[in-house]
Design an enzyme around this catalytic site. Structure first.
Site, PDB file in Angstrom:
ATOM      1  N   GLU A   1      41.573  56.201  28.803  1.00  0.00           N
ATOM      2  CA  GLU A   1      42.729  55.330  29.026  1.00  0.00           C
ATOM      3  C   GLU A   1      43.375  55.001  27.678  1.00  0.00           C
ATOM      4  OE1 GLU A   1      41.097  52.068  31.270  1.00  0.00           O
ATOM      5  OE2 GLU A   1      40.933  53.268  33.079  1.00  0.00           O
TER       6      GLU A   1
ATOM      7  N   HIS B   1      50.385  44.887  32.471  1.00  0.00           N
ATOM      8  CA  HIS B   1      50.016  46.283  32.699  1.00  0.00           C
ATOM      9  C   HIS B   1      51.297  47.085  32.832  1.00  0.00           C
ATOM     10  CE1 HIS B   1      48.200  49.895  34.220  1.00  0.00           C
ATOM     11  NE2 HIS B   1      46.992  49.384  34.029  1.00  0.00           N
TER      12      HIS B   1
ATOM     13  N   ARG C   1      48.361  49.329  25.580  1.00  0.00           N
ATOM     14  CA  ARG C   1      49.206  48.766  26.642  1.00  0.00           C
ATOM     15  C   ARG C   1      50.401  47.957  26.175  1.00  0.00           C
ATOM     16  NH1 ARG C   1      44.851  46.863  30.989  1.00  0.00           N
ATOM     17  NH2 ARG C   1      44.273  49.024  31.336  1.00  0.00           N
TER      18      ARG C   1
ATOM     19  N   HIS D   1      48.874  41.015  34.010  1.00  0.00           N
ATOM     20  CA  HIS D   1      47.635  41.692  34.426  1.00  0.00           C
ATOM     21  C   HIS D   1      46.377  40.986  33.948  1.00  0.00           C
ATOM     22  CE1 HIS D   1      45.120  45.082  35.489  1.00  0.00           C
ATOM     23  NE2 HIS D   1      44.734  45.258  34.250  1.00  0.00           N
TER      24      HIS D   1
ATOM     25  N   ARG E   1      43.836  43.370  24.731  1.00  0.00           N
ATOM     26  CA  ARG E   1      42.582  43.933  25.239  1.00  0.00           C
ATOM     27  C   ARG E   1      42.680  45.449  25.378  1.00  0.00           C
ATOM     28  NH1 ARG E   1      40.647  45.161  30.717  1.00  0.00           N
ATOM     29  NH2 ARG E   1      42.778  44.713  31.337  1.00  0.00           N
TER      30      ARG E   1
HETATM   31  P1  FAD Z   1      37.077  37.418  39.110  1.00  0.00           P
HETATM   32  O1  FAD Z   1      36.515  38.715  39.479  1.00  0.00           O
HETATM   33  O2  FAD Z   1      38.540  37.284  39.175  1.00  0.00           O
HETATM   34  O3  FAD Z   1      36.424  36.295  40.024  1.00  0.00           O
HETATM   35  C1  FAD Z   1      36.912  34.976  39.971  1.00  0.00           C
HETATM   36  C2  FAD Z   1      36.161  34.136  40.974  1.00  0.00           C
HETATM   37  O4  FAD Z   1      36.388  32.763  40.707  1.00  0.00           O
HETATM   38  C3  FAD Z   1      36.564  34.352  42.424  1.00  0.00           C
HETATM   39  O5  FAD Z   1      35.392  34.392  43.207  1.00  0.00           O
HETATM   40  C4  FAD Z   1      37.359  33.101  42.775  1.00  0.00           C
HETATM   41  O6  FAD Z   1      37.295  32.736  44.128  1.00  0.00           O
HETATM   42  C5  FAD Z   1      36.623  32.082  41.930  1.00  0.00           C
HETATM   43  N1  FAD Z   1      37.414  30.880  41.668  1.00  0.00           N
HETATM   44  C6  FAD Z   1      38.523  30.736  40.916  1.00  0.00           C
HETATM   45  N2  FAD Z   1      38.949  29.472  40.942  1.00  0.00           N
HETATM   46  C7  FAD Z   1      38.095  28.793  41.744  1.00  0.00           C
HETATM   47  C8  FAD Z   1      38.010  27.459  42.194  1.00  0.00           C
HETATM   48  N3  FAD Z   1      38.908  26.523  41.855  1.00  0.00           N
HETATM   49  N4  FAD Z   1      37.002  27.121  43.018  1.00  0.00           N
HETATM   50  C9  FAD Z   1      36.082  28.035  43.419  1.00  0.00           C
HETATM   51  N5  FAD Z   1      36.121  29.311  43.033  1.00  0.00           N
HETATM   52  C10 FAD Z   1      37.103  29.685  42.201  1.00  0.00           C
HETATM   53  N6  FAD Z   1      39.085  45.525  33.959  1.00  0.00           N
HETATM   54  C11 FAD Z   1      38.367  46.583  33.524  1.00  0.00           C
HETATM   55  O7  FAD Z   1      37.509  46.428  32.644  1.00  0.00           O
HETATM   56  N7  FAD Z   1      38.551  47.815  34.083  1.00  0.00           N
HETATM   57  C12 FAD Z   1      39.472  48.045  35.052  1.00  0.00           C
HETATM   58  O8  FAD Z   1      39.593  49.158  35.542  1.00  0.00           O
HETATM   59  C13 FAD Z   1      40.264  46.952  35.492  1.00  0.00           C
HETATM   60  N8  FAD Z   1      41.212  47.141  36.437  1.00  0.00           N
HETATM   61  C14 FAD Z   1      41.878  46.054  36.931  1.00  0.00           C
HETATM   62  C15 FAD Z   1      42.775  46.233  37.977  1.00  0.00           C
HETATM   63  C16 FAD Z   1      43.397  45.144  38.544  1.00  0.00           C
HETATM   64  C17 FAD Z   1      44.363  45.350  39.671  1.00  0.00           C
HETATM   65  C18 FAD Z   1      43.120  43.840  38.045  1.00  0.00           C
HETATM   66  C19 FAD Z   1      43.772  42.650  38.659  1.00  0.00           C
HETATM   67  C20 FAD Z   1      42.262  43.661  36.997  1.00  0.00           C
HETATM   68  C21 FAD Z   1      41.628  44.761  36.427  1.00  0.00           C
HETATM   69  N9  FAD Z   1      40.727  44.610  35.368  1.00  0.00           N
HETATM   70  C22 FAD Z   1      40.014  45.697  34.928  1.00  0.00           C
HETATM   71  C23 FAD Z   1      40.372  43.283  34.875  1.00  0.00           C
HETATM   72  C24 FAD Z   1      39.059  42.854  35.525  1.00  0.00           C
HETATM   73  O9  FAD Z   1      39.027  43.295  36.852  1.00  0.00           O
HETATM   74  C25 FAD Z   1      38.888  41.340  35.503  1.00  0.00           C
HETATM   75  O10 FAD Z   1      39.153  40.846  34.224  1.00  0.00           O
HETATM   76  C26 FAD Z   1      37.469  40.961  35.883  1.00  0.00           C
HETATM   77  O11 FAD Z   1      37.141  41.559  37.107  1.00  0.00           O
HETATM   78  C27 FAD Z   1      37.341  39.463  35.980  1.00  0.00           C
HETATM   79  O12 FAD Z   1      36.084  39.156  36.499  1.00  0.00           O
HETATM   80  P2  FAD Z   1      35.615  37.648  36.592  1.00  0.00           P
HETATM   81  O13 FAD Z   1      34.238  37.664  37.116  1.00  0.00           O
HETATM   82  O14 FAD Z   1      35.877  36.968  35.317  1.00  0.00           O
HETATM   83  O15 FAD Z   1      36.630  36.978  37.651  1.00  0.00           O
HETATM   84  C1  SIN Z   2      43.626  50.286  34.895  1.00  0.00           C
HETATM   85  O1  SIN Z   2      42.888  50.887  35.667  1.00  0.00           O
HETATM   86  O2  SIN Z   2      44.658  50.756  34.416  1.00  0.00           O
HETATM   87  C2  SIN Z   2      43.261  48.903  34.524  1.00  0.00           C
HETATM   88  C3  SIN Z   2      42.203  48.966  33.523  1.00  0.00           C
HETATM   89  C4  SIN Z   2      42.042  47.632  32.864  1.00  0.00           C
HETATM   90  O3  SIN Z   2      42.780  46.696  33.137  1.00  0.00           O
HETATM   91  O4  SIN Z   2      41.154  47.543  32.028  1.00  0.00           O
END
Ligand code: FAD
Ligand code: SIN
Length: 544
Positions: A115, A243, A291, A352, A387
């Site tokens: 990527e 993104h 990005r 994003h 990032r």
């Molecule tokens: P999340 O997975 O967002 O989980 C947050 C949790 O907190 C949820 O369960 C939610 O319900 C809970 N929560 C929030 N507020 C409250 C509240 N007030 N009360 C109770 N619960 C609450 N990263 C990569 O490294 N590779 C990728 O390929 C990639 N692709 C992506 C594609 C997309 C479309 C998106 C949106 C993001 C992508 N990212 C990628 C980024 C990555 O997915 C996220 O940064 C990561 O998954 C965040 O994980 P997390 O555990 O911090 O939070």
């Molecule tokens: C993507 O698949 O392009 C998202 C990857 C990322 O946010 O790290």
């Protein structure tokens, strides 16, 4: 309710932490709260994959470290980058042991993708639905642990600190302490008090602050807003990653479908409305530049040509090659009449990822005692000003692990159930009052909330987007001030609801983004201000 360890969030960070503590401390209780369904997280939507050095013949830790530092544009904490890159490989092995499957090539080796900003092929993936696969594996492993309680539809309102005991707390108050949280149980519609010895915030990102985002509806920055209210340290909020390639669907705003960067990694080409492969004019790495550069280039092309999107050209791919790696994207495009082998995909940048957030140290400790943060809500020092793609799933696992190591080290020498409970709402001798809702009424008009959400998203997209200037930032701040005042008045007299609390949280997060952007008198990484187009070596992290 009392629990040994409390986790807010059921994405990759929260679940990894819960699993590790549960395995190591079978006699302790772990409670995981999530505000909607258990799997509705940013994690579930991750497409491209997780970065990690797997092929030591071609790749090395040093190369991954250098790529991360280059993307971060001078603001990464080198020590943290080394920790994440080196420890990340072990964390990837663990999630594989917990059941996550990553694609392999015909020789049985991991099929590594590439990527933007990566000098080597090092992205492990599961087709184009990597996050869904990782979330599945984690939730299944969690279900096998009898000492983890996973409570869905529990909306955390606030973390409890001395403020709730009646003390005046300011940013300079020493030893602000977290005792647990107040939660709106959406099934019973009651507000409950949950006390815990240690709390991990893993509440994810804040893309919903903008009109167009790849983030699902849950991403409203609640954790960051709660810590800010509790006078904890927040940093680098101006670094919002857009993104470059969200699918452009007229009329679709709230949650845009992502076209993973891996498509460009496999040879997809960005073109403008004249069919020109314009990235050559912006960066020698062309479509695989980091990005921030690609998103700004697209933004510029859209402005020059007066269009709402550009195109991602995949017409040179065979259907077989494309569907092998990207079946979900193929189906999604087809469902709206785009056959990627014949038509170019309309794409535009969308909010994003939040690089800044709750300031943490190398053990995921926040500035508030007994409160940890990991995943997207945290600012660990890994990403700096931008990032590197696919580094966030890795970071979330590494810091969830580090938080686990720290809390377990602190509790190992203590007896089981370290909470000394003398009464229902007492923790370690401190009496915690219940939530006060006297004097509030059910909301009369939801329009007061929904219209403010719309206004906030619009002003953030128009004034605090990919390209900023001082006048836009000042206008944004003035309008946010008004929204803030109106929302506080509403909050004082209205019974709490997720909609009202999310609005309030998003306004705080928007304020923090604008404030940090206003303080940064330079352009660096994801923050581009036309009034200060150059870098200023003296400006480091902005901490609020
Ligand atoms: P999340 O997975 O967002 O989980 C947050 C949790 O907190 C949820 O369960 C939610 O319900 C809970 N929560 C929030 N507020 C409250 C509240 N007030 N009360 C109770 N619960 C609450 N990263 C990569 O490294 N590779 C990728 O390929 C990639 N692709 C992506 C594609 C997309 C479309 C998106 C949106 C993001 C992508 N990212 C990628 C980024 C990555 O997915 C996220 O940064 C990561 O998954 C965040 O994980 P997390 O555990 O911090 O939070
Ligand atoms: C993507 O698949 O392009 C998202 C990857 C990322 O946010 O790290």
């Amino acid at each position: 309710m009392q629990t040994d360890f409390l986790v807010i969030g059921s994405g990759i960070a929260g679940l990894t932490f819960a699993l590790k503590v549960a395995e190591d401390c079978p006699d302790k209780t772990i409670t995981v709260l999530t505000k909607t369904q258990s799997d509705e997280t940013n994690t579930k939507y991750a497409q491209g994959g997780i970065a990690g050095v797997m092929d030591f013949d071609k790749d090395s830790f040093n190369k991954h470290i250098e790529d991360t530092l280059i993307a971060g544009d001078g603001l990464c904490n080198r020590e943290v980058v080394e920790i994440v890159v080196r420890e990340g490989v072990e964390r990837i092995q663990e999630i594989i042991e917990w059941g996550a499957q990553f694609d392999k090539d015909k020789d049985g080796d991991y099929a590594l993708g590439r990527e933007g900003g990566h000098s080597e092929f090092r992205i492990l993936h599961h087709k184009d639905v990597t996050g869904k696969e990782m979330e599945r594996a984690l939730l299944e492993a969690i279900a096998r642990k009898s000492n983890i309680k996973l409570l869905s539809h529990c909306f955390v309102l606030d973390i409890i600190t001395q403020h709730h005991l009646g003390y005046l707390i300011t940013k300079s108050t020493p030893d602000i302490e977290c005792y647990g949280v107040y939660v709106l149980n959406l099934k019973s519609n009651k507000i409950e008090t949950i006390l815990a010895s240690f709390t991990l915030l893993a509440s994810g990102g804040n893309g919903q602050v903008y009109r167009t985002t790849t983030n699902p509806a849950i991403a409203t920055g609640d954790g960051v807003a709660m810590v800010y209210r509790a006078k904890g340290r927040i940093e680098n909020m101006e670094f919002i990653q857009f993104h470059p390639t969200a699918l452009y669907e007229p009329g679709v705003r709230g949650h845009s479908f992502l076209i993973t960067e891996a498509v460009r990694g496999d040879g997809g080409i960005l073109r403008n409305h004249n069919g020109e492969a314009f990235m050559e004019r912006y960066d020698e790495r062309k479509d695989l530049a980091p990005r921030d550069i690609v998103a700004r280039a697209i933004d510029n092309e859209m402005k020059i040509n007066g269009t709402e999107h550009v195109y991602l050209d995949c017409t040179h791919f065979s259907k077989e090659k494309f569907t092998e790696h990207f079946p979900n994207i193929y189906e999604k495009c087809l469902s709206i009449g785009i056959d990627i082998t014949k038509h170019m995909i309309p794409v535009a940048p969308a909010a994003h990822y939040s690089c800044g957030g709750i300031k943490t140290d190398e053990w995921a400790r926040t500035s508030i005692k007994n409160l940890y943060a990991a995943g997207e809500c945290a600012s660990t020092g890994l990403h700096g000003a931008n990032r590197l793609a696919s580094n966030s799933l890795l970071e979330a696992m590494v810091f969830a692990h580090r938080a686990y190591r720290d809390v377990v080290a602190k509790t190992k020498d203590k007896p089981v159930h370290i909470i000394e409970s003398s009464g229902e709402n007492t923790i370690n001798g401190v009496e915690v009052p219940n939530w006060k809702s006297e004097g509030t009424n059910a909301p009369k008009e939801m329009i007061l909330i929904t219209q403010s959400v719309k206004e906030m998203k619009l002003l953030m997209s128009d004034y605090v987007g990919i390209v900023r200037n001082n006048e836009r930032l000042h206008r944004a701040m003035k309008r946010l001030d008004l929204l803030y005042e109106e929302t506080e008045v509403l909050y004082e007299k209205t019974a709490v609801s997720p909609q009202l609390c999310e609005l309030r949280n998003m306004i705080s997060v928007a304020y923090l983004i604008v404030k940090c952007a206003d303080f940064r008198h330079e352009s660096r990484g994801l923050h581009f201000n036309t009034d200060y187009p150059a870098k200023d070596k003296m400006i480091q992290n902005i901490v609020l």
